[in-house]
Design a protein around this motif. Structure first.
Motif, PDB file in Angstrom:
ATOM      1  N   ALA A 100      99.288 -71.971 -59.542  1.00  0.00           N
ATOM      2  CA  ALA A 100      99.845 -71.557 -58.254  1.00  0.00           C
ATOM      3  C   ALA A 100      98.870 -70.629 -57.540  1.00  0.00           C
ATOM      4  CB  ALA A 100     101.174 -70.848 -58.450  1.00  0.00           C
ATOM      5  N   VAL A 101      98.817 -70.744 -56.231  1.00  0.00           N
ATOM      6  CA  VAL A 101      97.962 -69.881 -55.414  1.00  0.00           C
ATOM      7  C   VAL A 101      98.872 -69.020 -54.545  1.00  0.00           C
ATOM      8  CG1 VAL A 101      96.162 -69.791 -53.659  1.00  0.00           C
ATOM      9  CG2 VAL A 101      96.112 -71.588 -55.394  1.00  0.00           C
ATOM     10  N   LEU A 102      98.777 -67.717 -54.743  1.00  0.00           N
ATOM     11  CA  LEU A 102      99.587 -66.766 -53.973  1.00  0.00           C
ATOM     12  C   LEU A 102      98.746 -66.186 -52.855  1.00  0.00           C
ATOM     13  CD1 LEU A 102     102.314 -65.204 -53.806  1.00  0.00           C
ATOM     14  CD2 LEU A 102     101.204 -63.425 -55.174  1.00  0.00           C
ATOM     15  N   GLY A 103      99.235 -66.336 -51.631  1.00  0.00           N
ATOM     16  CA  GLY A 103      98.522 -65.803 -50.485  1.00  0.00           C
ATOM     17  C   GLY A 103      99.021 -64.420 -50.108  1.00  0.00           C
ATOM     18  N   GLU A 104      98.437 -63.870 -49.060  1.00  0.00           N
ATOM     19  CA  GLU A 104      98.863 -62.563 -48.560  1.00  0.00           C
ATOM     20  C   GLU A 104     100.316 -62.638 -48.091  1.00  0.00           C
ATOM     21  OE1 GLU A 104      97.400 -59.725 -48.505  1.00  0.00           O
ATOM     22  OE2 GLU A 104      95.279 -60.161 -48.941  1.00  0.00           O
ATOM     23  N   ARG A 126     101.958 -65.877 -65.029  1.00  0.00           N
ATOM     24  CA  ARG A 126     100.884 -65.119 -65.664  1.00  0.00           C
ATOM     25  C   ARG A 126      99.683 -65.030 -64.733  1.00  0.00           C
ATOM     26  NH1 ARG A 126     101.866 -64.685 -71.227  1.00  0.00           N
ATOM     27  NH2 ARG A 126     103.556 -66.052 -71.976  1.00  0.00           N
ATOM     28  N   ASP A 127      98.938 -63.931 -64.878  1.00  0.00           N
ATOM     29  CA  ASP A 127      97.735 -63.769 -64.062  1.00  0.00           C
ATOM     30  C   ASP A 127      96.545 -64.444 -64.737  1.00  0.00           C
ATOM     31  OD1 ASP A 127      96.970 -62.102 -66.130  1.00  0.00           O
ATOM     32  OD2 ASP A 127      97.345 -60.243 -65.022  1.00  0.00           O
ATOM     33  N   GLY A 130      96.034 -63.892 -68.355  1.00  0.00           N
ATOM     34  CA  GLY A 130      97.081 -64.341 -69.259  1.00  0.00           C
ATOM     35  C   GLY A 130      98.217 -63.358 -69.422  1.00  0.00           C
ATOM     36  N   GLN A 131      98.178 -62.255 -68.668  1.00  0.00           N
ATOM     37  CA  GLN A 131      99.231 -61.246 -68.753  1.00  0.00           C
ATOM     38  C   GLN A 131     100.457 -61.686 -67.951  1.00  0.00           C
ATOM     39  OE1 GLN A 131      98.961 -58.464 -70.741  1.00  0.00           O
ATOM     40  NE2 GLN A 131      97.024 -59.454 -71.355  1.00  0.00           N
ATOM     41  N   VAL A 132     101.660 -61.409 -68.504  1.00  0.00           N
ATOM     42  CA  VAL A 132     102.898 -61.772 -67.824  1.00  0.00           C
ATOM     43  C   VAL A 132     103.082 -60.903 -66.584  1.00  0.00           C
ATOM     44  CG1 VAL A 132     105.406 -61.898 -68.009  1.00  0.00           C
ATOM     45  CG2 VAL A 132     103.979 -62.573 -69.956  1.00  0.00           C
ATOM     46  N   GLY A 162      95.855 -64.537 -55.135  1.00  0.00           N
ATOM     47  CA  GLY A 162      94.984 -65.199 -56.094  1.00  0.00           C
ATOM     48  C   GLY A 162      95.695 -66.300 -56.841  1.00  0.00           C
ATOM     49  N   GLU A 163      95.066 -66.751 -57.921  1.00  0.00           N
ATOM     50  CA  GLU A 163      95.625 -67.843 -58.715  1.00  0.00           C
ATOM     51  C   GLU A 163      96.448 -67.299 -59.884  1.00  0.00           C
ATOM     52  OE1 GLU A 163      92.886 -70.757 -60.010  1.00  0.00           O
ATOM     53  OE2 GLU A 163      92.177 -71.268 -57.993  1.00  0.00           O
TER      54      GLU A 163
END
Length: 218
Positions: A100-104, A126-127, A130-132, A162-163
């Motif tokens: 997933a791509v999170l935008g502003e 997860r980022d 790999g952190q939740v 980010g992703e």
């Protein structure tokens, strides 16, 4: 003679040579008549053999005509497919992906194909390390169940753009099973592969996606 005239002459000569190399119906009949006229009187041509030759010629001619018709049909279908594909540009599609791509100030929408008997579905974000970042319970129910990540972390803060990776686990009947995630994206363009048989949707975040893999079109 100009270069254009020379090219035209060569092209015309090539076409004439190609036409001479092909055996038409008139040529075939002339050959058969010559075969009859020059046959050995002591060993006349067998009628069965003659009929077989006619059948072979008819078969070859039929195959050539059918091949030309199929080529024309394929080209027509290709054009129709491209016109149909153009209608998908700008549309929202639901495609299999865990990235997933999170935008502003944005959000991530998707769905889970929940199996029968599932009592709870947990989606984990997860980022890159790999952190939740966030865990969300999705309403249980067989079939496609939508979910939405508002971009907030488990602590209530805003996650940086980010992703992120998403995963889902369904529990029910005393067991747990991992489920693939489906994410919403937008079609930017459509291409047809070199074989002309398969559509590829070029999406905004997920990149090329086969039309056959799309689960829903918005």
């Amino acid at each position: 003679m100009t270069t254009l005239d020379a090219l035209s002459a060569v092209s015309g000569a090539s076409a004439t040579a190609a036409a001479r190399d092909r055996l038409g119906q008139k040529d075939f009949i002339e050959l058969m008549l010559a075969q009859f006229q020059n046959q050995d009187p002591l060993k006349p041509l067998d009628g069965t053999q003659f009929i077989g030759q006619l059948a072979q010629f008819s078969t070859v001619t039929g195959i050539e005509e059918m091949g030309a018709s199929l080529a024309s049909l394929a080209e027509s279908l290709r054009s129709d497919q491209m016109l149909a594909g153009a209608a998908l540009v700008g549309r929202a599609v639901l495609v299999p992906s865990s990235r997933a791509v999170l935008g502003e100030a944005g959000e991530v929408r998707g769905a889970i194909d929940v199996p029968e008997g599932a009592q709870q579905v947990l989606v984990t974000v997860r980022d890159a390390a790999g952190q939740v970042v966030r865990q969300m319970n999705v309403a249980a129910g067989a079939g496609l169940v939508d979910f939405r990540w508002d971009g907030l972390t488990g602590g209530g803060g805003r996650a940086p753009p980010g992703e992120y990776s998403l995963g889902a686990i369904a529990t029910g009947g005393g067991r747990s099973v991992s489920l693939p995630t489906l994410l919403d994206d937008q079609v930017r363009s459509v291409t047809l592969d070199t074989s002309g048989r398969q559509f590829v949707l070029n999406t905004h975040h997920q990149g090329p996606v086969r039309l056959a893999d799309v689960r829903r079109i918005g």
